[in-house]
Design a protein around this motif. Structure first.
Motif, PDB file in Angstrom:
ATOM      1  N   ASP A  34       0.806  -1.216   0.000  1.00 38.85           N
ATOM      2  CA  ASP A  34       0.000   0.000   0.000  1.00 38.85           C
ATOM      3  C   ASP A  34       0.841   1.268   0.000  1.00 38.85           C
ATOM      4  N   LEU A  35       1.974   1.225   0.701  1.00 36.88           N
ATOM      5  CA  LEU A  35       2.828   2.406   0.776  1.00 36.88           C
ATOM      6  C   LEU A  35       3.645   2.628  -0.502  1.00 36.88           C
ATOM      7  N   PHE A  36       4.099   1.530  -1.117  1.00 33.96           N
ATOM      8  CA  PHE A  36       5.121   1.691  -2.147  1.00 33.96           C
ATOM      9  C   PHE A  36       4.737   1.228  -3.550  1.00 33.96           C
ATOM     10  N   TYR A  37       3.687   0.430  -3.705  1.00 33.87           N
ATOM     11  CA  TYR A  37       3.461  -0.144  -5.029  1.00 33.87           C
ATOM     12  C   TYR A  37       3.081   0.912  -6.058  1.00 33.87           C
ATOM     13  N   LEU A  38       2.135   1.773  -5.725  1.00 39.15           N
ATOM     14  CA  LEU A  38       1.760   2.825  -6.664  1.00 39.15           C
ATOM     15  C   LEU A  38       2.954   3.744  -6.943  1.00 39.15           C
ATOM     16  N   PHE A  39       3.681   4.079  -5.880  1.00 40.64           N
ATOM     17  CA  PHE A  39       4.877   4.907  -6.009  1.00 40.64           C
ATOM     18  C   PHE A  39       5.923   4.206  -6.878  1.00 40.64           C
ATOM     19  N   PHE A  40       6.087   2.897  -6.690  1.00 36.91           N
ATOM     20  CA  PHE A  40       7.025   2.103  -7.485  1.00 36.91           C
ATOM     21  C   PHE A  40       6.628   2.109  -8.965  1.00 36.91           C
ATOM     22  N   LEU A  41       5.342   1.925  -9.252  1.00 45.47           N
ATOM     23  CA  LEU A  41       4.878   1.915 -10.631  1.00 45.47           C
ATOM     24  C   LEU A  41       5.159   3.234 -11.333  1.00 45.47           C
ATOM     25  N   THR A  42       4.890   4.347 -10.637  1.00 44.99           N
ATOM     26  CA  THR A  42       5.021   5.658 -11.281  1.00 44.99           C
ATOM     27  C   THR A  42       6.459   6.166 -11.277  1.00 44.99           C
ATOM     28  N   ASN A  43       7.156   6.033 -10.157  1.00 44.74           N
ATOM     29  CA  ASN A  43       8.462   6.680 -10.008  1.00 44.74           C
ATOM     30  C   ASN A  43       9.653   5.773 -10.298  1.00 44.74           C
ATOM     31  N   VAL A  44       9.437   4.463 -10.367  1.00 42.50           N
ATOM     32  CA  VAL A  44      10.538   3.536 -10.655  1.00 42.50           C
ATOM     33  C   VAL A  44      10.325   2.837 -11.996  1.00 42.50           C
ATOM     34  N   MET A  45       9.134   2.289 -12.205  1.00 43.08           N
ATOM     35  CA  MET A  45       8.861   1.584 -13.460  1.00 43.08           C
ATOM     36  C   MET A  45       8.543   2.543 -14.608  1.00 43.08           C
ATOM     37  N   GLY A  46       8.179   3.794 -14.278  1.00 43.09           N
ATOM     38  CA  GLY A  46       7.901   4.772 -15.321  1.00 43.09           C
ATOM     39  C   GLY A  46       6.521   4.656 -15.941  1.00 43.09           C
ATOM     40  N   GLY A 260     -11.197   0.537   5.472  1.00 42.91           N
ATOM     41  CA  GLY A 260     -10.391   0.228   4.292  1.00 42.91           C
ATOM     42  C   GLY A 260     -10.083   1.457   3.456  1.00 42.91           C
ATOM     43  N   MET A 261     -11.086   2.310   3.262  1.00 38.65           N
ATOM     44  CA  MET A 261     -10.869   3.536   2.490  1.00 38.65           C
ATOM     45  C   MET A 261      -9.872   4.450   3.195  1.00 38.65           C
ATOM     46  N   LEU A 262     -10.023   4.596   4.512  1.00 36.88           N
ATOM     47  CA  LEU A 262      -9.115   5.457   5.266  1.00 36.88           C
ATOM     48  C   LEU A 262      -7.687   4.935   5.200  1.00 36.88           C
ATOM     49  N   ASN A 263      -7.538   3.624   5.339  1.00 38.88           N
ATOM     50  CA  ASN A 263      -6.199   3.037   5.325  1.00 38.88           C
ATOM     51  C   ASN A 263      -5.532   3.215   3.971  1.00 38.88           C
ATOM     52  N   LEU A 264      -6.287   3.028   2.892  1.00 38.31           N
ATOM     53  CA  LEU A 264      -5.713   3.184   1.556  1.00 38.31           C
ATOM     54  C   LEU A 264      -5.241   4.618   1.333  1.00 38.31           C
ATOM     55  N   LEU A 265      -6.070   5.590   1.709  1.00 39.33           N
ATOM     56  CA  LEU A 265      -5.692   6.992   1.499  1.00 39.33           C
ATOM     57  C   LEU A 265      -4.439   7.356   2.289  1.00 39.33           C
ATOM     58  N   ILE A 266      -4.363   6.868   3.534  1.00 40.26           N
ATOM     59  CA  ILE A 266      -3.188   7.161   4.363  1.00 40.26           C
ATOM     60  C   ILE A 266      -1.931   6.554   3.748  1.00 40.26           C
ATOM     61  N   MET A 267      -1.998   5.252   3.473  1.00 43.19           N
ATOM     62  CA  MET A 267      -0.811   4.525   3.041  1.00 43.19           C
ATOM     63  C   MET A 267      -0.357   4.896   1.635  1.00 43.19           C
ATOM     64  N   SER A 268      -1.316   5.163   0.754  1.00 43.32           N
ATOM     65  CA  SER A 268      -0.946   5.446  -0.633  1.00 43.32           C
ATOM     66  C   SER A 268      -0.519   6.889  -0.853  1.00 43.32           C
ATOM     67  N   THR A 269      -0.920   7.790   0.030  1.00 41.66           N
ATOM     68  CA  THR A 269      -0.651   9.212  -0.183  1.00 41.66           C
ATOM     69  C   THR A 269       0.574   9.707   0.574  1.00 41.66           C
ATOM     70  N   ILE A 270       0.951   9.021   1.666  1.00 39.78           N
ATOM     71  CA  ILE A 270       1.979   9.564   2.547  1.00 39.78           C
ATOM     72  C   ILE A 270       3.331   9.747   1.845  1.00 39.78           C
ATOM     73  N   ASN A 271       3.694   8.823   0.937  1.00 38.95           N
ATOM     74  CA  ASN A 271       4.975   8.975   0.237  1.00 38.95           C
ATOM     75  C   ASN A 271       4.966  10.155  -0.725  1.00 38.95           C
ATOM     76  N   TYR A 272       3.831  10.392  -1.368  1.00 41.73           N
ATOM     77  CA  TYR A 272       3.716  11.572  -2.237  1.00 41.73           C
ATOM     78  C   TYR A 272       3.779  12.849  -1.395  1.00 41.73           C
ATOM     79  N   TYR A 273       3.155  12.818  -0.215  1.00 41.62           N
ATOM     80  CA  TYR A 273       3.193  13.978   0.689  1.00 41.62           C
ATOM     81  C   TYR A 273       4.635  14.248   1.126  1.00 41.62           C
TER      82      TYR A 273
END
Length: 460
Positions: A34-46, A260-273
């Motif tokens: 949740d913390l890194f996969y979206l970030f990995f897709l966009t910022n590492v895999m391109g 579930g919604m709260l957890n996703l928003l927290i975990m997926s957004t914190i690295n971008y923040y």
């Protein structure tokens, strides 16, 4: 209505540790993904934010769809040792860990093929994650029928979850640095260094998953058996009728949906923040460290708080603290004080919510047996996961769609003002509104009344 159930023996410390270690493994995966996969897709895999959002949203939808299917199959399945859910921890550990590693592996292929591979791997991960989650969510009700032991098991699970969160989040940037993936400012190094660091870190995470799963299998036991001997298979329509006839399950599902919604928003957004608002990706480590420390403290305190206030009032306090803790951050999202207060209050709220909705699940499995004469433990948790994960998919699309519309581009060193405002909103007023809905749901939750009625009729 079924007959009174004989009390099972008290759960020992070794077994509680078994639950904690498995929760550690589960939360390693949960938080790492949740913390890194979206970030990995966009910022590492391109991969573009829009395409990454589609991949993760479809993966969550698939996870939601396969939950009740796997849960229904598990209800009518029995392993050779006579148990129904515990052996999943043994048989699914290795393939589950392999998919975690593959998720964070960069494939040097054409862009379209890269999208297809990412989608296929994510689907496989979610399938094995569902099988692994069956003992994680069902064993609390099958290991014991003592309410105090069930609370203690869920506290152990949450403490293990904090350790898993530390491994999956707080320890992640040190691991990336150890494997040569961070620059002097704490940001991911583009190209091979960043890709390789994520791959090696994922191997570590996978190993933890296997060890935690094995520890759980070899230390726990299924003791709660269905009172009325009935080997007849339960039809799907009948299983869902049992669930929806239980008002406590319906309201608890809505509660889990909000969580579930709260957890996703927290975990997926914190690295971008951390990366674009604070200016350093590794700053997420400090925020998550505070979150985890507070989570550990209130994991221990959740039992006396629940006993003192009662289930419903404790859940109300959780939602109220969540809402109040957002106020400063909504007013000034650039303040480090505001984000720390935000982390502290969210940790309190989410910790109590986790312990209590899982204890509710354990109680609901008993309520359904009392009402229908059949135990459907694996379906109780997988069907409320269906609703929760569909809501997470929606929240994921909301987040990625909003960022894309605001002009977010991972190739930019500095994001446009609209993207920054969107990131702040996704950590601030958006989850604040969801917590208000959660508070409304809690006001109507009947778990305490239902349990009192069951115990009165059974003479317990």
């Amino acid at each position: 209505m079924s007959a009174p159930t004989r009390m099972t023996p008290k759960v020992g410390i070794l077994e509680k540790l078994g639950f904690a270690t498995f929760s550690t493994a589960s939360n390693v995966v949960f938080n790492f993904k949740d913390l890194f996969y979206l970030f990995f897709l966009t910022n590492v895999m391109g991969i573009s934010i829009a395409h990454a959002g589609i991949i993760t949203a479809l993966g969550i939808v698939w996870d939601a769809v396969n939950d009740p299917l796997v849960g229904f199959w598990a209800v009518n399945h029995k392993f050779k040792n006579g148990e129904k859910v515990r052996p999943f921890a043994l048989w699914c550990a290795v393939p589950w860990a392999i998919t975690v590693v593959l998720m964070f592996t960069c494939f040097d292929v054409a862009y379209g093929v890269k999208l297809a591979i990412a989608m296929a791997i994510y689907f496989l991960f979610e399938l094995f994650n569902t099988f692994a989650a069956i003992p994680y969510n069902s064993m609390g009700s099958l290991a014991t029928n003592r309410d105090e032991d069930r609370r203690a098991i869920n506290v152990a699970r949450n403490l293990g979850g904090c350790v898993g969160s530390a491994i999956g989040a707080v320890a992640m940037y040190p691991l990336l640095n150890l494997f040569g993936g961070l620059d002097a400012e704490g940001n991911i190094i583009p190209g091979d260094p960043g890709k390789n660091a994520f791959f090696y870190a994922a191997i570590v995470m996978g190993a933890v998953c296997i060890l935690g799963s094995f520890a759980h299998y070899f230390t726990t036991r299924e003791r709660v058996k269905q009172e009325e001997e009935n080997e007849e298979k339960i039809r799907l329509v009948e299983a869902f009728r049992m669930l929806f006839a239980c008002r406590s399950w319906v309201l608890n599902t809505l509660y889990v949906l909000c969580y579930g919604m709260l957890n996703l928003l927290i975990m997926s957004t914190i690295n971008y923040y951390a990366t674009y608002v604070i200016g350093s990706s590794s700053a997420a480590t400090i925020i998550m460290a505070l979150y985890l420390v507070v989570s550990v403290i209130f994991s221990v305190l959740s039992i006396p708080i629940d006993k003192k206030l009662g289930r419903r009032k404790t859940m109300i306090s959780s939602a109220v603290v969540y809402v109040l803790g957002k106020i400063w951050f909504v007013i000034d999202p650039f303040s480090m004080g505001a984000i720390m207060v935000n982390a502290l209050t969210v940790a309190y709220a989410m910790t109590l919510a986790f312990v209590l909705f899982n204890t509710n699940r354990n109680n609901i499995a008993d309520l359904i047996e009392w009402q229908s004469g059949r135990r459907i433990d694996s379906l109780v948790c997988t069907c409320d996961n269906l609703a929760a994960k569909l809501s997470k998919a929606g929240a994921n699309l909301l987040m990625t769609g909003a960022l894309a519309a605001a002009g977010f581009n991972a190739e930019l060193d500095a994001q446009p003002a609209a993207a920054i405002d969107t990131i702040n909103a996704l950590l601030g007023w958006v989850p604040m509104c969801i917590a208000v809905v959660m508070l409304i749901v809690v006001f109507f939750h009947p778990i305490e009344k239902d349990m009192a009625a069951m115990r009165k009729e059974r003479g317990e």
